[in-house]
Design a protein around this motif. Structure first.
Motif, PDB file in Angstrom:
ATOM      1  N   LEU A 241       0.819  -1.213   0.000  1.00 40.76           N
ATOM      2  CA  LEU A 241       0.000   0.000   0.000  1.00 40.76           C
ATOM      3  C   LEU A 241       0.856   1.267   0.000  1.00 40.76           C
ATOM      4  O   LEU A 241       0.552   2.237  -0.705  1.00 40.76           O
ATOM      5  CB  LEU A 241      -0.948  -0.006   1.198  1.00 40.76           C
ATOM      6  CG  LEU A 241      -2.104  -1.008   1.148  1.00 40.76           C
ATOM      7  CD1 LEU A 241      -2.928  -0.921   2.423  1.00 40.76           C
ATOM      8  CD2 LEU A 241      -2.990  -0.754  -0.066  1.00 40.76           C
ATOM      9  N   LYS A 242       1.917   1.265   0.801  1.00 39.14           N
ATOM     10  CA  LYS A 242       2.799   2.441   0.874  1.00 39.14           C
ATOM     11  C   LYS A 242       3.938   2.361  -0.147  1.00 39.14           C
ATOM     12  O   LYS A 242       4.711   3.311  -0.289  1.00 39.14           O
ATOM     13  CB  LYS A 242       3.394   2.564   2.278  1.00 39.14           C
ATOM     14  CG  LYS A 242       2.367   2.890   3.359  1.00 39.14           C
ATOM     15  CD  LYS A 242       3.043   3.064   4.710  1.00 39.14           C
ATOM     16  CE  LYS A 242       2.038   3.459   5.786  1.00 39.14           C
ATOM     17  NZ  LYS A 242       2.690   3.649   7.120  1.00 39.14           N
ATOM     18  N   VAL A 257      12.743   1.469   2.667  1.00 37.73           N
ATOM     19  CA  VAL A 257      13.179   2.115   1.426  1.00 37.73           C
ATOM     20  C   VAL A 257      12.001   2.181   0.445  1.00 37.73           C
ATOM     21  O   VAL A 257      11.278   1.195   0.276  1.00 37.73           O
ATOM     22  CB  VAL A 257      14.337   1.319   0.783  1.00 37.73           C
ATOM     23  CG1 VAL A 257      14.859   2.041  -0.452  1.00 37.73           C
ATOM     24  CG2 VAL A 257      15.447   1.083   1.786  1.00 37.73           C
ATOM     25  N   PRO A 258      11.787   3.349  -0.209  1.00 36.35           N
ATOM     26  CA  PRO A 258      10.743   3.433  -1.234  1.00 36.35           C
ATOM     27  C   PRO A 258      11.004   2.430  -2.349  1.00 36.35           C
ATOM     28  O   PRO A 258      12.165   2.182  -2.722  1.00 36.35           O
ATOM     29  CB  PRO A 258      10.853   4.876  -1.746  1.00 36.35           C
ATOM     30  CG  PRO A 258      11.479   5.627  -0.605  1.00 36.35           C
ATOM     31  CD  PRO A 258      12.440   4.646   0.010  1.00 36.35           C
ATOM     32  N   LEU A 259       9.973   1.842  -2.896  1.00 35.40           N
ATOM     33  CA  LEU A 259      10.113   0.820  -3.918  1.00 35.40           C
ATOM     34  C   LEU A 259      10.924   1.314  -5.115  1.00 35.40           C
ATOM     35  O   LEU A 259      11.723   0.567  -5.679  1.00 35.40           O
ATOM     36  CB  LEU A 259       8.723   0.353  -4.371  1.00 35.40           C
ATOM     37  CG  LEU A 259       8.689  -0.669  -5.507  1.00 35.40           C
ATOM     38  CD1 LEU A 259       9.390  -1.957  -5.084  1.00 35.40           C
ATOM     39  CD2 LEU A 259       7.244  -0.968  -5.918  1.00 35.40           C
ATOM     40  N   ASP A 260      10.720   2.575  -5.499  1.00 42.33           N
ATOM     41  CA  ASP A 260      11.433   3.075  -6.677  1.00 42.33           C
ATOM     42  C   ASP A 260      12.909   3.305  -6.438  1.00 42.33           C
ATOM     43  O   ASP A 260      13.651   3.654  -7.363  1.00 42.33           O
ATOM     44  CB  ASP A 260      10.767   4.356  -7.203  1.00 42.33           C
ATOM     45  CG  ASP A 260      10.712   5.461  -6.164  1.00 42.33           C
ATOM     46  OD1 ASP A 260      11.301   5.303  -5.080  1.00 42.33           O
ATOM     47  OD2 ASP A 260      10.071   6.493  -6.429  1.00 42.33           O
ATOM     48  N   GLU A 261      13.364   3.108  -5.192  1.00 37.69           N
ATOM     49  CA  GLU A 261      14.796   3.231  -4.897  1.00 37.69           C
ATOM     50  C   GLU A 261      15.444   1.861  -4.704  1.00 37.69           C
ATOM     51  O   GLU A 261      16.598   1.773  -4.261  1.00 37.69           O
ATOM     52  CB  GLU A 261      15.008   4.083  -3.638  1.00 37.69           C
ATOM     53  CG  GLU A 261      14.588   5.548  -3.813  1.00 37.69           C
ATOM     54  CD  GLU A 261      14.846   6.364  -2.566  1.00 37.69           C
ATOM     55  OE1 GLU A 261      15.507   5.838  -1.635  1.00 37.69           O
ATOM     56  OE2 GLU A 261      14.384   7.521  -2.507  1.00 37.69           O
ATOM     57  N   VAL A 262      14.685   0.819  -5.020  1.00 38.79           N
ATOM     58  CA  VAL A 262      15.197  -0.552  -4.891  1.00 38.79           C
ATOM     59  C   VAL A 262      15.370  -1.147  -6.285  1.00 38.79           C
ATOM     60  O   VAL A 262      14.448  -1.089  -7.113  1.00 38.79           O
ATOM     61  CB  VAL A 262      14.227  -1.421  -4.051  1.00 38.79           C
ATOM     62  CG1 VAL A 262      14.724  -2.872  -4.023  1.00 38.79           C
ATOM     63  CG2 VAL A 262      14.091  -0.881  -2.658  1.00 38.79           C
ATOM     64  N   SER A 263      16.506  -1.711  -6.533  1.00 36.90           N
ATOM     65  CA  SER A 263      16.733  -2.397  -7.812  1.00 36.90           C
ATOM     66  C   SER A 263      17.074  -3.850  -7.556  1.00 36.90           C
ATOM     67  O   SER A 263      17.785  -4.171  -6.601  1.00 36.90           O
ATOM     68  CB  SER A 263      17.859  -1.696  -8.611  1.00 36.90           C
ATOM     69  OG  SER A 263      19.055  -1.676  -7.859  1.00 36.90           O
ATOM     70  N   TYR A 264      16.541  -4.720  -8.420  1.00 38.29           N
ATOM     71  CA  TYR A 264      16.779  -6.158  -8.244  1.00 38.29           C
ATOM     72  C   TYR A 264      16.574  -6.866  -9.574  1.00 38.29           C
ATOM     73  O   TYR A 264      16.076  -6.293 -10.538  1.00 38.29           O
ATOM     74  CB  TYR A 264      15.846  -6.756  -7.184  1.00 38.29           C
ATOM     75  CG  TYR A 264      14.381  -6.526  -7.414  1.00 38.29           C
ATOM     76  CD1 TYR A 264      13.605  -7.488  -8.026  1.00 38.29           C
ATOM     77  CD2 TYR A 264      13.765  -5.328  -7.017  1.00 38.29           C
ATOM     78  CE1 TYR A 264      12.257  -7.295  -8.235  1.00 38.29           C
ATOM     79  CE2 TYR A 264      12.435  -5.132  -7.217  1.00 38.29           C
ATOM     80  CZ  TYR A 264      11.659  -6.108  -7.841  1.00 38.29           C
ATOM     81  OH  TYR A 264      10.321  -5.903  -8.040  1.00 38.29           O
TER      82      TYR A 264
END
Length: 264
Positions: A241-242, A257-264
């Motif tokens: 949700l967040k 960490v915000p999703l858009d700042e995570v890379s995988y």
């Protein structure tokens, strides 16, 4: 071309389709129709012309007439008699010691039939009950067993959200609800917390099911190694949700960490 109208007999009930012919009807009107349960008074929710033949795929019965004030008065009178019929039927059920829960009684508008709805854990042999009821009311009597969901819809109540049950307020049909939907939304798999008044899984679990599924598809899996601005980390949990990801860095520190700042 067929002039089809949609009619509902109960609040939040299923819409049934009838051939209106040349009878002028509009949404909000009442109409008298012939059904398998006899003559009934229905509420027009889809005016004639709002449905095409191909939409229904059914052989349609005709609307007999637009309801007159006498029809509406007759319906109110029969609703009052239904309460009396419930009491009398309940007495006989007690005498016969039948394992059934009586829910409602419904008269046909022309008083040709009286239908009782009931719930029971198992099949009930109610032949003697029907015989005695037919003799008492001097008309055709029908008994119909309904499931737990239909029972909750008939009786009405309030959900744990504090609002009227969805089935009694606006749901016209029951859709399949699975435990997988609760898992997708990370809800506690405690039957007491995810079951409705009917004892079945809450219908509202399906409302956001697809949305949660789509959101979680964008999230990394728990245990997966990812890269953040703070360095390499392992995913500990997700908040769809967040759109936040909780990760544990190699230093064993946990951060969100915000999703858009995570890379995988």
């Amino acid at each position: 071309m067929a002039n089809i109208t949609g009619i509902r007999f109960k609040k939040a009930g299923k819409i049934y389709y009838f051939e209106a012919g040349d009878i002028a009807l509009k949404a909000g009107d009442y109409a008298v129709v012939k059904t398998t349960r006899g003559m009934e008074l229905g509420h027009v929710v889809i005016p004639p012309g709002g449905v095409t033949v191909n939409d229904t795929g059914e052989s349609l019965s005709p609307v007999l007439r637009k309801a007159e004030p006498e029809d509406i008065a007759k319906e109110k009178e029969l609703n009052g008699k239904s309460e009396e019929a419930l009491i009398e039927c309940g007495k006989i059920i007690t005498e016969l010691n039948l394992p059934m829960k009586l829910l409602s009684a419904e008269y046909a508008l022309d008083s040709s039939r009286l239908t009782f709805l009931f719930s029971a854990e198992e099949r009930v042999d109610f032949r003697e009950l029907v015989r005695r009821l037919s003799g008492k009311f001097k008309m055709r009597v029908e008994l119909r067993q309904v499931g737990s969901r239909d029972e909750a819809k008939l009786l009405g109540s309030y959900g744990r959200c504090g609002r009227e049950l969805c089935c009694a307020a606006f749901l016209t049909e029951f859709t399949p609800v699975s435990i997988k939907m609760a898992k997708e939304q990370d809800l506690p798999l405690n039957p007491m917390k995810i079951s409705g008044a009917c004892g079945r899984l809450m219908c509202c679990l399906s409302y956001e099911g697809e949305q949660y599924k789509a959101m979680k598809a964008r999230m990394p899996k728990v245990g997966q190694r990812v890269t953040t601005k703070q360095g390499e980390a392992v995913v500990v949990s997700n908040n769809p949700l967040k759109e936040m990801v909780t990760v544990e860095l190699d230093t064993e520190a946990r951060i969100d960490v915000p999703l858009d700042e995570v890379s995988y």
